[in-house]
Write a protein that holds these residues in place. Structure first.
Motif, PDB file in Angstrom:
ATOM      1  N   SER A 342       0.824  -1.215   0.000  1.00  0.00           N
ATOM      2  CA  SER A 342       0.000   0.000   0.000  1.00  0.00           C
ATOM      3  C   SER A 342       0.858   1.265   0.000  1.00  0.00           C
ATOM      4  O   SER A 342       0.396   2.332  -0.431  1.00  0.00           O
ATOM      5  N   ALA A 343       2.109   1.146   0.457  1.00  0.00           N
ATOM      6  CA  ALA A 343       3.021   2.294   0.417  1.00  0.00           C
ATOM      7  C   ALA A 343       3.588   2.516  -0.979  1.00  0.00           C
ATOM      8  O   ALA A 343       4.298   3.497  -1.208  1.00  0.00           O
ATOM      9  N   GLY A 344       3.288   1.599  -1.909  1.00  0.00           N
ATOM     10  CA  GLY A 344       3.735   1.754  -3.293  1.00  0.00           C
ATOM     11  C   GLY A 344       5.034   1.054  -3.613  1.00  0.00           C
ATOM     12  O   GLY A 344       5.590   1.248  -4.706  1.00  0.00           O
ATOM     13  N   VAL A 345       5.551   0.220  -2.706  1.00  0.00           N
ATOM     14  CA  VAL A 345       6.818  -0.476  -2.950  1.00  0.00           C
ATOM     15  C   VAL A 345       6.637  -1.483  -4.087  1.00  0.00           C
ATOM     16  O   VAL A 345       5.656  -2.241  -4.107  1.00  0.00           O
ATOM     17  N   THR A 346       7.545  -1.506  -5.035  1.00  0.00           N
ATOM     18  CA  THR A 346       7.451  -2.421  -6.176  1.00  0.00           C
ATOM     19  C   THR A 346       7.851  -3.839  -5.757  1.00  0.00           C
ATOM     20  O   THR A 346       8.620  -4.016  -4.802  1.00  0.00           O
ATOM     21  N   PRO A 347       7.372  -4.872  -6.476  1.00  0.00           N
ATOM     22  CA  PRO A 347       7.672  -6.268  -6.109  1.00  0.00           C
ATOM     23  C   PRO A 347       9.157  -6.603  -6.088  1.00  0.00           C
ATOM     24  O   PRO A 347       9.577  -7.526  -5.393  1.00  0.00           O
ATOM     25  N   SER A 348       9.978  -5.869  -6.849  1.00  0.00           N
ATOM     26  CA  SER A 348      11.415  -6.163  -6.929  1.00  0.00           C
ATOM     27  C   SER A 348      12.214  -5.491  -5.819  1.00  0.00           C
ATOM     28  O   SER A 348      13.422  -5.714  -5.702  1.00  0.00           O
ATOM     29  N   SER A 349      11.566  -4.663  -5.015  1.00  0.00           N
ATOM     30  CA  SER A 349      12.281  -3.837  -4.045  1.00  0.00           C
ATOM     31  C   SER A 349      12.449  -4.518  -2.687  1.00  0.00           C
ATOM     32  O   SER A 349      11.657  -5.364  -2.285  1.00  0.00           O
ATOM     33  N   HIS A 350      13.497  -4.111  -2.004  1.00  0.00           N
ATOM     34  CA  HIS A 350      13.774  -4.582  -0.658  1.00  0.00           C
ATOM     35  C   HIS A 350      13.078  -3.652   0.347  1.00  0.00           C
ATOM     36  O   HIS A 350      13.079  -2.437   0.137  1.00  0.00           O
ATOM     37  N   PRO A 351      12.439  -4.161   1.398  1.00  0.00           N
ATOM     38  CA  PRO A 351      12.426  -5.561   1.831  1.00  0.00           C
ATOM     39  C   PRO A 351      11.244  -6.380   1.325  1.00  0.00           C
ATOM     40  O   PRO A 351      11.065  -7.513   1.755  1.00  0.00           O
ATOM     41  N   LEU A 352      10.431  -5.826   0.413  1.00  0.00           N
ATOM     42  CA  LEU A 352       9.231  -6.540  -0.028  1.00  0.00           C
ATOM     43  C   LEU A 352       9.583  -7.838  -0.743  1.00  0.00           C
ATOM     44  O   LEU A 352       8.926  -8.866  -0.523  1.00  0.00           O
ATOM     45  N   LEU A 353      10.589  -7.836  -1.608  1.00  0.00           N
ATOM     46  CA  LEU A 353      10.947  -9.044  -2.349  1.00  0.00           C
ATOM     47  C   LEU A 353      11.343 -10.166  -1.381  1.00  0.00           C
ATOM     48  O   LEU A 353      10.869 -11.303  -1.502  1.00  0.00           O
ATOM     49  N   ALA A 354      12.210  -9.849  -0.422  1.00  0.00           N
ATOM     50  CA  ALA A 354      12.648 -10.850   0.551  1.00  0.00           C
ATOM     51  C   ALA A 354      11.484 -11.309   1.423  1.00  0.00           C
ATOM     52  O   ALA A 354      11.373 -12.495   1.758  1.00  0.00           O
ATOM     53  N   MET A 355      10.613 -10.394   1.792  1.00  0.00           N
ATOM     54  CA  MET A 355       9.439 -10.736   2.599  1.00  0.00           C
ATOM     55  C   MET A 355       8.502 -11.658   1.821  1.00  0.00           C
ATOM     56  O   MET A 355       7.935 -12.609   2.377  1.00  0.00           O
ATOM     57  N   THR A 356       8.337 -11.398   0.536  1.00  0.00           N
ATOM     58  CA  THR A 356       7.476 -12.227  -0.308  1.00  0.00           C
ATOM     59  C   THR A 356       8.028 -13.636  -0.417  1.00  0.00           C
ATOM     60  O   THR A 356       7.294 -14.626  -0.342  1.00  0.00           O
ATOM     61  N   ARG A 357       9.341 -13.730  -0.595  1.00  0.00           N
ATOM     62  CA  ARG A 357       9.970 -15.042  -0.681  1.00  0.00           C
ATOM     63  C   ARG A 357       9.786 -15.826   0.624  1.00  0.00           C
ATOM     64  O   ARG A 357       9.445 -17.014   0.603  1.00  0.00           O
ATOM     65  N   LEU A 358       9.989 -15.181   1.738  1.00  0.00           N
ATOM     66  CA  LEU A 358       9.825 -15.837   3.031  1.00  0.00           C
ATOM     67  C   LEU A 358       8.375 -16.268   3.239  1.00  0.00           C
ATOM     68  O   LEU A 358       8.113 -17.380   3.725  1.00  0.00           O
ATOM     69  N   HIS A 359       7.442 -15.404   2.867  1.00  0.00           N
ATOM     70  CA  HIS A 359       6.013 -15.736   2.989  1.00  0.00           C
ATOM     71  C   HIS A 359       5.683 -16.962   2.140  1.00  0.00           C
ATOM     72  O   HIS A 359       4.939 -17.856   2.580  1.00  0.00           O
ATOM     73  N   GLN A 360       6.246 -17.035   0.945  1.00  0.00           N
ATOM     74  CA  GLN A 360       6.025 -18.191   0.072  1.00  0.00           C
ATOM     75  C   GLN A 360       6.544 -19.474   0.731  1.00  0.00           C
ATOM     76  O   GLN A 360       5.865 -20.513   0.724  1.00  0.00           O
ATOM     77  N   GLU A 361       7.744 -19.413   1.298  1.00  0.00           N
ATOM     78  CA  GLU A 361       8.314 -20.599   1.952  1.00  0.00           C
ATOM     79  C   GLU A 361       7.442 -21.062   3.115  1.00  0.00           C
ATOM     80  O   GLU A 361       7.230 -22.266   3.310  1.00  0.00           O
ATOM     81  N   LEU A 362       6.935 -20.107   3.893  1.00  0.00           N
ATOM     82  CA  LEU A 362       6.084 -20.449   5.034  1.00  0.00           C
ATOM     83  C   LEU A 362       4.751 -21.050   4.573  1.00  0.00           C
ATOM     84  O   LEU A 362       4.243 -21.997   5.186  1.00  0.00           O
ATOM     85  N   LEU A 363       4.192 -20.518   3.493  1.00  0.00           N
ATOM     86  CA  LEU A 363       2.939 -21.057   2.964  1.00  0.00           C
ATOM     87  C   LEU A 363       3.128 -22.465   2.417  1.00  0.00           C
ATOM     88  O   LEU A 363       2.296 -23.359   2.648  1.00  0.00           O
ATOM     89  N   ILE A 364       4.227 -22.690   1.697  1.00  0.00           N
ATOM     90  CA  ILE A 364       4.505 -24.021   1.134  1.00  0.00           C
ATOM     91  C   ILE A 364       4.690 -25.045   2.251  1.00  0.00           C
ATOM     92  O   ILE A 364       4.228 -26.189   2.150  1.00  0.00           O
ATOM     93  N   ALA A 365       5.368 -24.629   3.325  1.00  0.00           N
ATOM     94  CA  ALA A 365       5.573 -25.543   4.453  1.00  0.00           C
ATOM     95  C   ALA A 365       4.259 -25.977   5.073  1.00  0.00           C
ATOM     96  O   ALA A 365       4.146 -27.071   5.637  1.00  0.00           O
ATOM     97  N   ASP A 366       3.214 -25.146   4.968  1.00  0.00           N
ATOM     98  CA  ASP A 366       1.897 -25.439   5.548  1.00  0.00           C
ATOM     99  C   ASP A 366       0.987 -26.244   4.616  1.00  0.00           C
ATOM    100  O   ASP A 366      -0.004 -26.821   5.064  1.00  0.00           O
ATOM    101  N   LEU A 367       1.306 -26.281   3.319  1.00  0.00           N
ATOM    102  CA  LEU A 367       0.396 -26.889   2.350  1.00  0.00           C
ATOM    103  C   LEU A 367       0.041 -28.343   2.646  1.00  0.00           C
ATOM    104  O   LEU A 367      -1.135 -28.725   2.538  1.00  0.00           O
TER     105      LEU A 367
END
Length: 503
Positions: A342-367
């Motif tokens: 919502s702050a306008g950070v692009t998907p390639s930017s830090h820390p959003l990119l790293a946060m997205t990757r971590l969120h993906q790993e956590l979601l996959i671990a729960d699947l």
């Protein structure tokens, strides 16, 4: 170029999941065989165990003595750095102090003279741990290892610290560390022309694994240096420079670091007018920032700075909690990603990119335990955002980008637990049914193309390339069934409408 590292060890958390001889995963049937003496390292089979004994013999005694004097079960296994340094010193004795093997270790660069003050404490602690692990009680007892003074031990630790590579599974998951002196000769660039991977090629037997591959990402002209990256190149310049200075004692002056750009996609906001351009991050000293395309200014830069600060803090906390308390880590990533977006950070930017990757790993671990349509779709959307973020940072064929595409394709190919129908399925992402399978197929085809670059065409993109190719074949068959079913249904419909007279 492919070679076996001089030494390698698994991290403590992976000792029961991978073979300590070949670094292969536990066999599906029977699991790994544990060393009956130290009960710490494990092997695929007796062949791997026998092959590693020449290296493990001294290590086995050291592990038993360390465990016997450990203050708690949590500290019963020394860290990977201690165990790797132990293997280097025992290997120097085994091969001979004047052997090419030992000389190559000594030829690696030491940065002892330029150590940062922050490194002294950690290296001193490591030195004491190595001495304890070896079971020596005086400096004189280190001489058989070629260490004639405390300075020699510090030099060894400095060489080790600045020349160690991460040992990974074919999926790039870190599983340990290794030392390969010849490859350590390669200098650094934040825009490297080569990468280091462990693809586990089909042509290599387990007796030759782990095999470290140096793979060119693009054509390298005669006389030009082969350059790899010592750090994560998706990080902003300031963070890359900080790590390079602290660990490797130099200031990077590669093209990516020295070239002035209007806006680095690692630190960018979307244009407030949505023109398609981006704006560089504001700073405390220079809060005014404008779109590089239409010159529109960002309004509330204080809110952006607050969001970035909160994002950095949350990323550190979530990373620390990832394995200790994954539910808490996922709660953090779930809460902070919308704030950054919502702050306008692009998907390639830090820390959003790293946060997205971590969120993906956590979601996959729960699947496996919480597979629902909602969870699966959220995981797919997260993987798509992460893959999209990498597109503007890494070149085609970069292993990280290729693996991300493969993960996205595999997630899209997972059977939907309760696919939506009718108006509920219209215009949503990810799509459902045949459209979802088609998107999975397209993602896997692209991933395979890039895996052939990043993991080597000769080996078919390594183990991951073979897995993706098999997934593509399965999807081709499944899509063929869908196509045939639709074609037959259309023919039956036309025949029914036409009636008996049309025959």
């Amino acid at each position: 170029m492919a070679m076996r590292p001089h030494v390698w060890v698994l991290s403590a958390v992976n000792l029961d999941q991978y073979c300590s001889a070949c670094a292969g995963p536990a066999p599906a049937e029977g699991g790994l065989k544990r060393c009956p003496k130290c009960k710490t390292v494990r092997y695929c089979n007796s062949e791997c165990q026998n092959r590693d004994w020449a290296w493990h013999k001294r290590e086995c005694d050291a592990l038993q003595k360390w465990a016997a004097t450990a203050p708690s079960a949590e500290h019963a296994i020394p860290g990977e750095a201690v165990r790797c340094l132990g293997r280097i010193l025992w290997g120097s004795q085994k091969e001979g102090l004047d052997s090419p093997w030992a000389q190559e270790i000594r030829m690696m660069q030491s940065n002892r003279a330029s150590l940062q003050p922050s490194a002294f404490e950690s290296q001193t602690h490591l030195a004491h741990s190595v001495v304890r692990y070896l079971g020596v009680s005086s400096p004189q007892e280190l001489e058989p290892y070629g260490l004639r003074s405390a300075g020699d031990l510090v030099d060894l630790i400095s060489r080790f610290t600045t020349n160690t590579f991460t040992l990974t599974a074919p999926s790039l998951t870190p599983i340990g560390i290794c030392v390969a002196p010849a490859v350590a000769l390669a200098n650094h660039s934040c825009d490297p022309n080569a990468v280091i991977v462990f693809p586990r090629s089909p042509s290599a037997s387990s007796a030759k694994e782990p095999l470290l591959h140096v793979v060119a990402l693009r054509e390298i002209a005669v006389g030009k240096e082969v350059r790899i990256s010592y750090v994560d190149t998706t990080l902003p310049k300031a963070l890359r420079q900080k790590e390079l200075k602290e660990v490797y004692s130099f200031v990077c002056q590669c093209k990516l670091c020295s070239r002035a750009v209007p806006a680095d996609p690692r630190e960018a906001l979307w244009c407030p007018k949505r023109c398609g351009g981006i704006c560089p991050y504001p700073t405390e000293d220079d809060p005014l920032t404008r779109c590089v395309k239409c010159n529109a200014p960002i309004g509330d830069t204080d809110a952006v700075l607050d969001a970035l600060r909160v994002g950095e803090e949350a990323l550190d906390k979530a990373t620390a909690l990832q394995f200790r308390d994954p539910a808490k880590a996922k709660q953090l990533t779930s809460n902070i990603i919308p704030i950054l977006t919502s702050a306008g950070v692009t998907p390639s930017s830090h820390p959003l990119l790293a946060m997205t990757r971590l969120h993906q790993e956590l979601l996959i671990a729960d699947l496996p335990t919480a597979l629902s349509q909602e969870t699966l779709d959220e995981t797919v959307r997260t993987a798509a955002k992460y893959s999209a973020g990498l597109q503007s940072l890494l070149p085609k064929g970069h292993p990280v980008r290729a693996v991300a595409l493969g993960e996205l394709g595999k997630l899209l190919a997972v059977d939907e637990p309760s696919p939506p129908s009718g108006s509920d399925a219209a215009g949503r992402f990810p799509p459902s049914g045949p459209a979802r399978l088609k998107l999975a197929y397209e993602s896997l085809v692209k991933a395979h193309e890039e895996l052939l670059i990043g993991f080597g065409k000769a080996g078919g993109g390594g183990q991951l390339g073979r897995e993706v190719r098999e997934a593509i074949v399965r999807l081709e068959k499944e899509l063929g069934v869908w196509t045939s079913g639709i074609r037959n249904a259309l023919e039956d419909t036309r025949a029914a409408r036409a009636g008996p007279s049309s025959k």
